[in-house]
Design a protein around this motif. Sequence first.
Motif, PDB file in Angstrom:
ATOM      1  N   VAL A 271       0.808  -1.308  -0.439  1.00  3.99           N
ATOM      2  CA  VAL A 271      -0.185   0.075  -0.036  1.00  3.99           C
ATOM      3  C   VAL A 271       0.523   0.663  -0.215  1.00  3.99           C
ATOM      4  O   VAL A 271      -0.142   2.303  -0.287  1.00  3.99           O
ATOM      5  N   TYR A 272       1.642   1.097  -0.115  1.00  5.22           N
ATOM      6  CA  TYR A 272       3.276   2.401   0.244  1.00  5.22           C
ATOM      7  C   TYR A 272       3.389   3.610  -1.251  1.00  5.22           C
ATOM      8  O   TYR A 272       2.850   4.116  -0.895  1.00  5.22           O
ATOM      9  N   ASN A 273       2.741   3.067  -2.141  1.00  2.00           N
ATOM     10  CA  ASN A 273       2.235   3.910  -3.491  1.00  2.00           C
ATOM     11  C   ASN A 273       1.194   4.678  -3.479  1.00  2.00           C
ATOM     12  O   ASN A 273       1.931   6.079  -3.938  1.00  2.00           O
ATOM     13  N   PRO A 274       0.359   4.296  -2.683  1.00  4.21           N
ATOM     14  CA  PRO A 274      -0.968   5.825  -2.725  1.00  4.21           C
ATOM     15  C   PRO A 274      -0.828   6.843  -1.481  1.00  4.21           C
ATOM     16  O   PRO A 274      -0.889   7.127  -1.003  1.00  4.21           O
ATOM     17  N   MET A 275       0.290   6.034  -0.749  1.00 10.42           N
ATOM     18  CA  MET A 275       0.406   7.015   0.821  1.00 10.42           C
ATOM     19  C   MET A 275       1.244   8.601   0.097  1.00 10.42           C
ATOM     20  O   MET A 275       1.914   8.456  -0.587  1.00 10.42           O
ATOM     21  N   THR A 276       1.002   9.043   1.714  1.00 13.06           N
ATOM     22  CA  THR A 276       1.296  10.474   1.515  1.00 13.06           C
ATOM     23  C   THR A 276       2.326  10.676   2.482  1.00 13.06           C
ATOM     24  O   THR A 276       2.450   9.710   3.484  1.00 13.06           O
ATOM     25  N   ILE A 277       3.857  10.543   2.122  1.00  8.91           N
ATOM     26  CA  ILE A 277       5.206  10.667   2.613  1.00  8.91           C
ATOM     27  C   ILE A 277       5.352  11.895   3.287  1.00  8.91           C
ATOM     28  O   ILE A 277       5.389  12.871   2.899  1.00  8.91           O
ATOM     29  N   ASN A 278       5.181  12.515   5.072  1.00  6.90           N
ATOM     30  CA  ASN A 278       5.945  13.871   5.057  1.00  6.90           C
ATOM     31  C   ASN A 278       6.896  13.593   5.797  1.00  6.90           C
ATOM     32  O   ASN A 278       6.852  12.470   6.630  1.00  6.90           O
ATOM     33  N   TRP A 279       7.961  14.758   6.379  1.00  6.34           N
ATOM     34  CA  TRP A 279       9.032  14.669   6.723  1.00  6.34           C
ATOM     35  C   TRP A 279       8.421  15.339   7.814  1.00  6.34           C
ATOM     36  O   TRP A 279       8.434  16.575   8.102  1.00  6.34           O
ATOM     37  N   TYR A 280       8.360  15.112   9.725  1.00  3.55           N
ATOM     38  CA  TYR A 280       8.267  16.338  10.732  1.00  3.55           C
ATOM     39  C   TYR A 280       9.706  16.309  10.844  1.00  3.55           C
ATOM     40  O   TYR A 280      11.234  15.946  11.131  1.00  3.55           O
ATOM     41  N   ARG A 281       9.845  17.601  12.144  1.00  2.00           N
ATOM     42  CA  ARG A 281      11.520  17.944  12.677  1.00  2.00           C
ATOM     43  C   ARG A 281      10.573  18.224  14.212  1.00  2.00           C
ATOM     44  O   ARG A 281       9.592  19.291  14.021  1.00  2.00           O
TER      45      ARG A 281
ATOM     46  N   LYS B   7      10.417  23.090  21.212  1.00  2.00           N
ATOM     47  CA  LYS B   7       9.499  23.821  20.243  1.00  2.00           C
ATOM     48  C   LYS B   7       8.948  22.673  19.550  1.00  2.00           C
ATOM     49  O   LYS B   7       8.685  21.017  20.182  1.00  2.00           O
ATOM     50  N   GLN B   8       7.330  23.099  19.512  1.00  2.00           N
ATOM     51  CA  GLN B   8       6.146  21.961  18.989  1.00  2.00           C
ATOM     52  C   GLN B   8       7.226  21.285  17.443  1.00  2.00           C
ATOM     53  O   GLN B   8       7.276  21.857  16.519  1.00  2.00           O
ATOM     54  N   ARG B   9       6.356  20.122  17.314  1.00  2.30           N
ATOM     55  CA  ARG B   9       6.830  19.217  15.988  1.00  2.30           C
ATOM     56  C   ARG B   9       6.190  19.978  14.920  1.00  2.30           C
ATOM     57  O   ARG B   9       4.691  19.986  14.796  1.00  2.30           O
ATOM     58  N   GLU B  10       7.200  19.984  13.682  1.00  3.62           N
ATOM     59  CA  GLU B  10       6.090  20.587  12.786  1.00  3.62           C
ATOM     60  C   GLU B  10       7.105  19.715  11.157  1.00  3.62           C
ATOM     61  O   GLU B  10       7.356  19.766  11.100  1.00  3.62           O
ATOM     62  N   LEU B  11       5.637  20.313  10.637  1.00  2.00           N
ATOM     63  CA  LEU B  11       5.584  19.561   9.245  1.00  2.00           C
ATOM     64  C   LEU B  11       6.956  20.589   8.548  1.00  2.00           C
ATOM     65  O   LEU B  11       6.565  21.214   7.924  1.00  2.00           O
ATOM     66  N   VAL B  12       7.993  19.815   7.865  1.00  2.00           N
ATOM     67  CA  VAL B  12       8.653  20.606   7.380  1.00  2.00           C
ATOM     68  C   VAL B  12       8.555  19.903   5.868  1.00  2.00           C
ATOM     69  O   VAL B  12       8.749  20.511   4.564  1.00  2.00           O
TER      70      VAL B  12
ATOM     71  N   ALA C  32       7.521  23.855   3.958  1.00  2.00           N
ATOM     72  CA  ALA C  32       7.606  24.682   5.095  1.00  2.00           C
ATOM     73  C   ALA C  32       8.065  25.680   4.526  1.00  2.00           C
ATOM     74  O   ALA C  32       9.328  26.011   3.176  1.00  2.00           O
ATOM     75  N   ASP C  33       7.818  27.419   5.292  1.00  2.00           N
ATOM     76  CA  ASP C  33       7.854  28.249   4.979  1.00  2.00           C
ATOM     77  C   ASP C  33       9.650  28.392   4.809  1.00  2.00           C
ATOM     78  O   ASP C  33      10.507  28.799   4.156  1.00  2.00           O
ATOM     79  N   ALA C  34      10.760  28.032   5.796  1.00  2.00           N
ATOM     80  CA  ALA C  34      11.485  27.534   6.737  1.00  2.00           C
ATOM     81  C   ALA C  34      12.182  27.223   5.709  1.00  2.00           C
ATOM     82  O   ALA C  34      13.505  27.457   5.401  1.00  2.00           O
ATOM     83  N   VAL C  35      11.999  25.968   4.853  1.00  2.00           N
ATOM     84  CA  VAL C  35      12.877  24.984   3.861  1.00  2.00           C
ATOM     85  C   VAL C  35      12.756  25.234   2.230  1.00  2.00           C
ATOM     86  O   VAL C  35      14.029  24.799   1.935  1.00  2.00           O
ATOM     87  N   LYS C  36      12.026  25.927   1.782  1.00  2.00           N
ATOM     88  CA  LYS C  36      11.667  26.174   0.689  1.00  2.00           C
ATOM     89  C   LYS C  36      12.882  27.228  -0.034  1.00  2.00           C
ATOM     90  O   LYS C  36      13.157  27.687   0.758  1.00  2.00           O
ATOM     91  N   GLY C  37      13.546  26.185  -1.183  1.00  2.00           N
ATOM     92  CA  GLY C  37      14.179  26.730  -1.466  1.00  2.00           C
ATOM     93  C   GLY C  37      15.005  25.950  -1.475  1.00  2.00           C
ATOM     94  O   GLY C  37      16.467  26.078  -2.370  1.00  2.00           O
ATOM     95  N   ARG C  38      15.629  25.293  -0.022  1.00  2.00           N
ATOM     96  CA  ARG C  38      16.885  24.535   0.482  1.00  2.00           C
ATOM     97  C   ARG C  38      16.404  22.864   0.863  1.00  2.00           C
ATOM     98  O   ARG C  38      17.631  22.618   0.379  1.00  2.00           O
ATOM     99  N   PHE C  39      15.162  22.936   1.179  1.00  2.00           N
ATOM    100  CA  PHE C  39      15.537  21.395   0.941  1.00  2.00           C
ATOM    101  C   PHE C  39      13.901  20.375  -0.071  1.00  2.00           C
ATOM    102  O   PHE C  39      13.895  21.335  -1.051  1.00  2.00           O
TER     103      PHE C  39
ATOM    104  N   GLY D 185      17.349  19.435  14.868  1.00  2.00           N
ATOM    105  CA  GLY D 185      16.162  18.559  15.508  1.00  2.00           C
ATOM    106  C   GLY D 185      16.219  17.089  15.326  1.00  2.00           C
ATOM    107  O   GLY D 185      17.362  16.974  14.493  1.00  2.00           O
ATOM    108  N   VAL D 186      15.415  16.392  15.532  1.00  2.00           N
ATOM    109  CA  VAL D 186      15.178  14.864  15.340  1.00  2.00           C
ATOM    110  C   VAL D 186      14.066  14.944  14.017  1.00  2.00           C
ATOM    111  O   VAL D 186      13.329  16.107  14.185  1.00  2.00           O
ATOM    112  N   TYR D 187      14.569  14.588  12.752  1.00  2.00           N
ATOM    113  CA  TYR D 187      13.890  14.452  11.758  1.00  2.00           C
ATOM    114  C   TYR D 187      13.351  13.070  11.412  1.00  2.00           C
ATOM    115  O   TYR D 187      13.473  11.757  11.559  1.00  2.00           O
ATOM    116  N   LEU D 188      11.574  13.166  11.379  1.00  2.00           N
ATOM    117  CA  LEU D 188      10.581  11.788  11.979  1.00  2.00           C
ATOM    118  C   LEU D 188       9.952  11.545  10.256  1.00  2.00           C
ATOM    119  O   LEU D 188       9.853  13.193   9.556  1.00  2.00           O
TER     120      LEU D 188
END
Length: 118
Positions: free
Chosen positions: A31-41, A46-51, A63-70, A94-97
């Motif tokens: 079922v991997y192919n239909p999944m959405t994949i998210n990276w959080y840090r 600080k609160q966990r944020e979607l990267v 996320a605005d903080a990483v646009k153009g770099r990630f 941070g820890v990237y999940l």
Amino acid sequence: QAQVVESGGGLVQDGGSLRLSCKAPRMITSVYNPMTINWYRQAPGKQRELVASITSGRITHYADAVKGRFTISRDNSRKTAYLQMNSLKPDDTGVYLCNLNLGASDYWGQGTQVTVSS
């Protein structure tokens, strides 16, 4: 146990690069192919944020903080997703999940530590 495995973290200097990988557990490969994949840090105090995220149709969000770099990408044949991180800053520390999501199905890894020194 169905656990996502992240790798590729480490210690880099300000301005450096890292490439994180996110490997899906074998039991969800069908079922991997239909999944959405998210990276959080998760940074200390600080609160966990979607990267970044990528859908099954390869629509990406940053996320605005990483646009153009990630850059997030996925290789469905390898059941692996990636997060290319360039021009890293100390604030990226941070820890990237990695999270794999398809409706009620939600899988997480333990995370990989990224430390950017100034």
